[in-house]
Design an enzyme around this catalytic site. Structure first.
Site, PDB file in Angstrom:
ATOM      1  N   LYS A  82      50.374  -0.600 -17.851  1.00 12.90           N
ATOM      2  CA  LYS A  82      51.788  -0.856 -18.187  1.00 12.90           C
ATOM      3  C   LYS A  82      52.678  -0.499 -17.010  1.00 12.90           C
ATOM      4  CE  LYS A  82      54.208   2.392 -20.462  1.00 12.90           C
ATOM      5  NZ  LYS A  82      55.496   2.815 -19.895  1.00 12.90           N
ATOM      6  N   ASN A  83      52.471   0.715 -16.447  1.00 10.16           N
ATOM      7  CA  ASN A  83      53.396   1.214 -15.423  1.00 10.16           C
ATOM      8  C   ASN A  83      53.195   0.567 -14.069  1.00 10.16           C
ATOM      9  OD1 ASN A  83      54.537   2.739 -17.359  1.00 10.16           O
ATOM     10  ND2 ASN A  83      53.552   4.658 -16.761  1.00 10.16           N
ATOM     11  N   ASP A 128      51.725  11.956 -18.409  1.00  9.52           N
ATOM     12  CA  ASP A 128      51.558  10.955 -19.474  1.00  9.52           C
ATOM     13  C   ASP A 128      50.320  11.209 -20.324  1.00  9.52           C
ATOM     14  OD1 ASP A 128      52.793   8.123 -17.523  1.00  9.52           O
ATOM     15  OD2 ASP A 128      53.798   9.816 -18.479  1.00  9.52           O
ATOM     16  N   CYS A 141      66.128   9.358 -22.168  1.00 12.09           N
ATOM     17  CA  CYS A 141      65.304   9.005 -23.320  1.00 12.09           C
ATOM     18  C   CYS A 141      64.811  10.325 -23.913  1.00 12.09           C
ATOM     19  CB  CYS A 141      64.129   8.126 -22.897  1.00 12.09           C
ATOM     20  SG  CYS A 141      63.037   8.982 -21.781  1.00 12.09           S
ATOM     21  N   ARG A 153      55.455  -0.074 -27.604  1.00 10.57           N
ATOM     22  CA  ARG A 153      55.974  -0.293 -26.247  1.00 10.57           C
ATOM     23  C   ARG A 153      54.856  -0.147 -25.212  1.00 10.57           C
ATOM     24  NH1 ARG A 153      60.744   3.267 -24.389  1.00 10.57           N
ATOM     25  NH2 ARG A 153      60.159   2.039 -22.574  1.00 10.57           N
ATOM     26  N   ARG A 176      66.338  11.570 -17.136  1.00 10.09           N
ATOM     27  CA  ARG A 176      65.863  10.438 -16.324  1.00 10.09           C
ATOM     28  C   ARG A 176      66.934   9.929 -15.350  1.00 10.09           C
ATOM     29  NH1 ARG A 176      61.478   8.245 -19.207  1.00 10.09           N
ATOM     30  NH2 ARG A 176      60.656   7.535 -17.221  1.00 10.09           N
ATOM     31  N   PRO A 177      67.485  10.780 -14.497  1.00 11.95           N
ATOM     32  CA  PRO A 177      68.494  10.305 -13.535  1.00 11.95           C
ATOM     33  C   PRO A 177      67.896   9.319 -12.532  1.00 11.95           C
ATOM     34  CG  PRO A 177      67.804  12.519 -12.982  1.00 11.95           C
ATOM     35  CD  PRO A 177      67.151  12.196 -14.289  1.00 11.95           C
ATOM     36  N   VAL A 178      68.754   8.632 -11.784  1.00 11.28           N
ATOM     37  CA  VAL A 178      68.286   7.677 -10.761  1.00 11.28           C
ATOM     38  C   VAL A 178      68.877   8.024  -9.399  1.00 11.28           C
ATOM     39  CG1 VAL A 178      67.805   5.762 -12.339  1.00 11.28           C
ATOM     40  CG2 VAL A 178      70.130   6.060 -11.422  1.00 11.28           C
ATOM     41  N   ASP A 179      69.293   9.281  -9.223  1.00 14.23           N
ATOM     42  CA  ASP A 179      69.933   9.683  -7.960  1.00 14.23           C
ATOM     43  C   ASP A 179      69.029   9.473  -6.751  1.00 14.23           C
ATOM     44  OD1 ASP A 179      68.493  11.781  -9.351  1.00 14.23           O
ATOM     45  OD2 ASP A 179      69.003  13.061  -7.665  1.00 14.23           O
ATOM     46  N   LEU A 180      67.729   9.656  -6.901  1.00 13.10           N
ATOM     47  CA  LEU A 180      66.824   9.480  -5.753  1.00 13.10           C
ATOM     48  C   LEU A 180      66.710   8.003  -5.374  1.00 13.10           C
ATOM     49  CD1 LEU A 180      64.006  12.023  -6.747  1.00 13.10           C
ATOM     50  CD2 LEU A 180      65.900  12.375  -5.141  1.00 13.10           C
ATOM     51  N   ARG A 198      63.589   1.984 -19.322  1.00 10.37           N
ATOM     52  CA  ARG A 198      63.920   2.572 -18.019  1.00 10.37           C
ATOM     53  C   ARG A 198      63.370   1.739 -16.869  1.00 10.37           C
ATOM     54  NH1 ARG A 198      65.441   6.908 -15.308  1.00 10.37           N
ATOM     55  NH2 ARG A 198      64.391   7.362 -13.342  1.00 10.37           N
TER      56      ARG A 198
HETATM   57  C1  EPZ Z   1      57.191   6.758 -14.145  1.00 11.40           C
HETATM   58  O1  EPZ Z   1      58.490   7.078 -14.614  1.00 11.40           O
HETATM   59  C2  EPZ Z   1      56.440   6.271 -15.368  1.00 11.40           C
HETATM   60  N1  EPZ Z   1      57.106   5.104 -15.929  1.00 11.40           N
HETATM   61  C3  EPZ Z   1      56.387   7.386 -16.415  1.00 11.40           C
HETATM   62  O2  EPZ Z   1      55.593   6.904 -17.502  1.00 11.40           O
HETATM   63  C4  EPZ Z   1      55.696   8.596 -15.810  1.00 11.40           C
HETATM   64  O3  EPZ Z   1      55.685   9.651 -16.746  1.00 11.40           O
HETATM   65  C5  EPZ Z   1      56.455   9.031 -14.546  1.00 11.40           C
HETATM   66  O4  EPZ Z   1      56.533   7.918 -13.622  1.00 11.40           O
HETATM   67  C6  EPZ Z   1      55.783  10.202 -13.841  1.00 11.40           C
HETATM   68  O5  EPZ Z   1      54.476   9.860 -13.512  1.00 11.40           O
HETATM   69  C7  EPZ Z   1      56.969   3.909 -15.325  1.00 11.40           C
HETATM   70  O6  EPZ Z   1      56.330   3.777 -14.297  1.00 11.40           O
HETATM   71  C8  EPZ Z   1      57.630   2.742 -15.989  1.00 11.40           C
HETATM   72  P1  EPZ Z   1      59.676   9.771 -11.946  1.00 11.40           P
HETATM   73  P2  EPZ Z   1      59.656   7.434 -13.550  1.00 11.40           P
HETATM   74  O7  EPZ Z   1      60.785   9.104 -11.240  1.00 11.40           O
HETATM   75  O8  EPZ Z   1      59.497   6.623 -12.335  1.00 11.40           O
HETATM   76  C9  EPZ Z   1      63.051  13.045 -11.897  1.00 11.40           C
HETATM   77  C10 EPZ Z   1      55.040   6.553 -19.762  1.00 11.40           C
HETATM   78  O9  EPZ Z   1      54.861   7.298 -20.735  1.00 11.40           O
HETATM   79  N2  EPZ Z   1      63.858  12.053 -11.170  1.00 11.40           N
HETATM   80  O10 EPZ Z   1      58.419  10.075 -11.195  1.00 11.40           O
HETATM   81  O11 EPZ Z   1      60.944   7.384 -14.257  1.00 11.40           O
HETATM   82  C11 EPZ Z   1      62.834  12.628 -13.332  1.00 11.40           C
HETATM   83  O12 EPZ Z   1      63.931  13.004 -14.134  1.00 11.40           O
HETATM   84  C12 EPZ Z   1      56.191   6.800 -18.812  1.00 11.40           C
HETATM   85  O13 EPZ Z   1      54.312   5.564 -19.481  1.00 11.40           O
HETATM   86  C13 EPZ Z   1      65.096  12.447 -10.652  1.00 11.40           C
HETATM   87  O14 EPZ Z   1      65.509  13.593 -10.803  1.00 11.40           O
HETATM   88  O15 EPZ Z   1      59.300   8.956 -13.237  1.00 11.40           O
HETATM   89  C14 EPZ Z   1      61.581  13.362 -13.710  1.00 11.40           C
HETATM   90  O16 EPZ Z   1      61.923  14.691 -14.072  1.00 11.40           O
HETATM   91  C15 EPZ Z   1      57.012   8.017 -19.198  1.00 11.40           C
HETATM   92  N3  EPZ Z   1      65.847  11.532  -9.990  1.00 11.40           N
HETATM   93  C16 EPZ Z   1      60.779  13.382 -12.404  1.00 11.40           C
HETATM   94  O17 EPZ Z   1      61.717  13.073 -11.364  1.00 11.40           O
HETATM   95  C17 EPZ Z   1      65.412  10.244  -9.809  1.00 11.40           C
HETATM   96  O18 EPZ Z   1      66.142   9.454  -9.164  1.00 11.40           O
HETATM   97  C18 EPZ Z   1      59.671  12.351 -12.365  1.00 11.40           C
HETATM   98  O19 EPZ Z   1      60.250  11.101 -12.615  1.00 11.40           O
HETATM   99  C19 EPZ Z   1      64.161   9.866 -10.333  1.00 11.40           C
HETATM  100  C20 EPZ Z   1      63.400  10.784 -11.006  1.00 11.40           C
END
Ligand code: EPZ
Length: 453
Positions: A56-57, A342, A150, A434, A155-159, A126
Site C-alpha cells: 500500500k505505502n 506499522d 489522524c 483502507r 502528522r505535520p508536513v513541515d519537513l 494523508r
Molecule cells: C509513512 O507515513 C507511512 N504511510 C505510514 O504508514 C508509516 O507509519 C510511516 O511512514 C512511518 O514508517 C505512507 O507511506 C502512506 P513519516 P508518513 O513522515 O510518511 C513526523 C500505515 O499504517 N513528521 O515517516 O506520514 C510525523 O509526525 C501508515 O500504513 C514531521 O514531524 O510518516 C511522525 O511523527 C501509518 N514532519 C514521524 O515524522 C513532517 O513533515 C514519521 O512520519 C513529516 C513527518
C-alpha cells in the site's frame, strides 16, 4: 404478527407493521446506515498459503510519482484498497486518464488540467499529500489541502515544505491549503537535511528533485523499502537517483522523464500481519511473495518470542506458531531498519498472551497506543505510561465487542479475535478496508471463521 423481542426496534417494526406507526413519505425516510460489524470466531486454527499483495505505502507513492512524466505509465501488482481508489480519484481530478484492470493501472498523464486537489479527497488520506512534489515539478504550481492529523498523531508536513523551499519553491499555507509555486519554472537542486528520517518528506523531496536543475542531496533520509521502490520507479521513468535505501540520497535532475511499466513490491506490513496471525493462533501457514530483507526486525522479534520462521523458497516463508509458552520481550519502534511502527499494534496483540512482562515503546507517532484499551476489553493486561505500554501476559483473551481506531489497530484486534475464546465483534471497519487487500477472504481461505454483516 408476533414480533420477536430481540428484533424490536421502531424502524424494524415500521417496515413490518406500517399501520402501527406514522410512516413519513419515502423521500423523508432517512435509513440510519447500520455500521458493519466483523464477527470473528476465536480459537481459529489456520493452515495453507496466504498470497501477499502489493505494498500500500509504495503503490500510493508510485501513483503520485506518475505525475512527473507526461508519457504515462503502467503500474502492476496494485493492492485492492480504498486508499488506492482514493489516489486514483485524486489523479483523475487532476486530469489523468485511468484504465484499471485487476491489479494493473494505466495512467495517461499527458494533459494535466488542474493543479489543485479537491479537499474532500485529500482530507481523507494523508498519502494524497505526496502529489505536491510531482505537481510542482511538472506544472510549477500546486495547491494541496493540508492532510491534517489522524488517530495516530498530528502528522505535520513541515519537513516536506522546508525541503521544497530549499529547492526554491515559494510555499504559503492559507486557510488550510498549501500553495506552492516556483516562479523560475524549475526547482533548483539543493542539499536538504531532514531533522527526522520522514518517509513522506524523503519521497516528496526525491520526487521533486528528479526534474530540478542540478543536484539534490537528501541527508538523514528515510531508508524504508517503499522509499527504495519509489526511487526504482522514478529511475524506470528516466530519473537519476543514487543511494536510495541509505541515509543519503543523491538526485541529479533531468529535463524530462519518460513512460515505464513497473511492479509494486510485496507489502511487508501485510506479510507481518499474517505472520502474527499464524503465531497468535499457534498455526502453521506459508505466505508470499515476501522480501526477507524487509522483514528482518520483525522476524528477529518473533523468534525471540518463540515463533519459528523458515524460507521455503527465496520468496515464500513458512511460519510455525508455538504450541508452548511464548516469551515476553522488549521492543521499540524506529525508522527502517528498526522495528516498524506499522507492526507495533499487531505485535502487541501477540504479547498479550506471551508469558511475563513485555515493554513496547512507540517512538515514531505520538498517539499510536489506542488499541491498548480495546485489547484490555478482551482481557489483556496492559498499562501505559506516555508512549510506553507494559504488557503482562495472560492465559487467554476473551472475545468482546471492540472498536478499531486506526488501520493497524484494527488489524491487531482481528488477530486478537482469532486467538480469543468466543466471538469478537469488530466495528470501525473502514480503517481495515483502507489498508488490507481482501483480509477477510484471505483469512477465511486459511480456515478462519469470520463474517461481516
Ligand atoms: C509513512 O507515513 C507511512 N504511510 C505510514 O504508514 C508509516 O507509519 C510511516 O511512514 C512511518 O514508517 C505512507 O507511506 C502512506 P513519516 P508518513 O513522515 O510518511 C513526523 C500505515 O499504517 N513528521 O515517516 O506520514 C510525523 O509526525 C501508515 O500504513 C514531521 O514531524 O510518516 C511522525 O511523527 C501509518 N514532519 C514521524 O515524522 C513532517 O513533515 C514519521 O512520519 C513529516 C513527518
Amino acid at each position: 404478527m408476533a414480533v420477536h423481542p430481540l428484533s424490536f426496534s421502531p424502524s424494524c417494526l415500521r417496515r413490518k407493521i406500517p399501520s402501527l406507526f406514522y410512516t413519513p413519505p419515502p423521500e423523508t425516510i432517512v435509513e440510519e446506515k447500520q455500521e458493519s460489524v466483523l464477527h470473528i470466531m476465536g480459537k481459529a486454527q489456520l493452515r495453507g498459503h496466504v498470497p501477499i499483495s502489493g505494498a500500500k505505502n509504495s503503490a500510493l507513492a508510485l501513483m503520485a510519482a506518475a505525475l512527473l512524466s507526461s508519457e504515462g505509465c503502467t503500474i502492476d501488482n496494485l493492492p485492492c484498497l480504498v486508499d488506492v481508489q482514493r489516489m486514483e480519484d485524486i489523479l483523475v481530478s487532476l486530469g489523468v486518464k485511468v484504465r484499471r484492470c485487476q491489479g494493473e493501472i494505466e495512467l495517461d498523464t499527458s494533459s494535466l488540467t488542474n493543479s489543485q486537489a479537491p479537499y474532500e479527497l485529500v482530507s481523507q488520506m494523508r498519502a494524497s499529500f505526496f502529489i505536491i512534489g510531482p505537481l510542482l515539478s511538472r506544472l510549477g504550481v500546486a495547491q494541496i489541502p493540508l492532510p491534517g492529523g489522524c488517530a495516530i498523531g498530528a502528522r505535520p508536513v513541515d519537513l516536506h515544505v522546508r525541503g521544497l523551499q530549499a529547492m526554491g519553491a515559494e510555499v504559503e499555507i492559507n486557510h488550510g491549503i498549501v500553495h506552492a509555486s516556483c516562479s523560475g519554472g524549475r526547482l533548483k537542486g539543493a542539499k536538504v537535511y531532514l531533522d527526522y528520517p520522514s518517509v513522506g518528506a524523503t519521497e516528496t523531496i526525491m520526487m521533486a528533485a528528479t526534474l530540478a536543475e542540478g543536484e539534490t542531496v537528501i541527508q538523514n533520509a528515510a531508508q524504508e523499502p517503499e522509499v527504495v521502490d519509489l526511487a526504482n520507479f522514478c529511475r524506470a521513468l528516466g530519473a537519476r537517483i543514487y543511494g536510495a535505501g541509505s541515509k543519503t540520497i543523491v538526485i541529479l535532475g533531468v529535463p524530462r522523464l519518460y513512460g515505464c511499466k513497473y511492479t509494486v513490491i510485496p507489502d511487508r506490513i501485510e506479510a507481518g500481519t499474517y505472520m502474527i496471525a499464524a503465531a497468535i493462533t499457534r498455526s502453521e501457514i506459508t505466505l508470499g511473495p515476501v522480501v526477507p530483507e524487509h522483514l528482518v526486525a520483525l522476524t528477529a522479534k518473533l523468534r525471540e518470542i518463540g515463533v519459528t520462521m523458515t524460507m521455503a523458497s527465496p520468496t515464500i516463508m513458512t511460519v510455525q506458531g508455538h504450541q508452548g509458552t511464548y516469551s515476553g520481550i522488549e521492543v521499540e519502534t524506529s525508522p527502517f531498519p528498526g522495528f516498524p511502527t506499522d507492526m507495533q499494534a499487531q505485535l502487541m496483540a501477540l504479547l498479550t498472551i506471551s508469558a511475563g512482562n513485555s515493554v513496547v515503546t512507540e517512538t515514531v507517532f505520538e498517539n499510536r497506543l489506542q488499541h491498548v484499551a480495546e485489547l484490555c476489553r478482551m482481557g489483556a493486561n496492559i498499562r501505559t505510561r506516555g508512549n510506553v505500554a507494559i504488557i503482562t501476559g495472560v492465559e487467554k483473551l476473551s472475545g468482546a465487542p471492540v472498536m478499531a481506531t486506526d488501520l493497524r489497530a484494527s488489524a491487531a484486534l482481528v488477530l486478537a479475535g482469532l486467538a480469543a475464546e468466543g466471538e469478537t465483534q469488530l466495528r470501525g471497519l473502514h480503517h481495515l478496508d483502507r489498508g488490507y487487500d481482501r483480509l477477510e477472504e484471505k483469512l477465511r481461505n486459511l480456515g478462519a471463521l469470520l463474517h461481516r454483516d
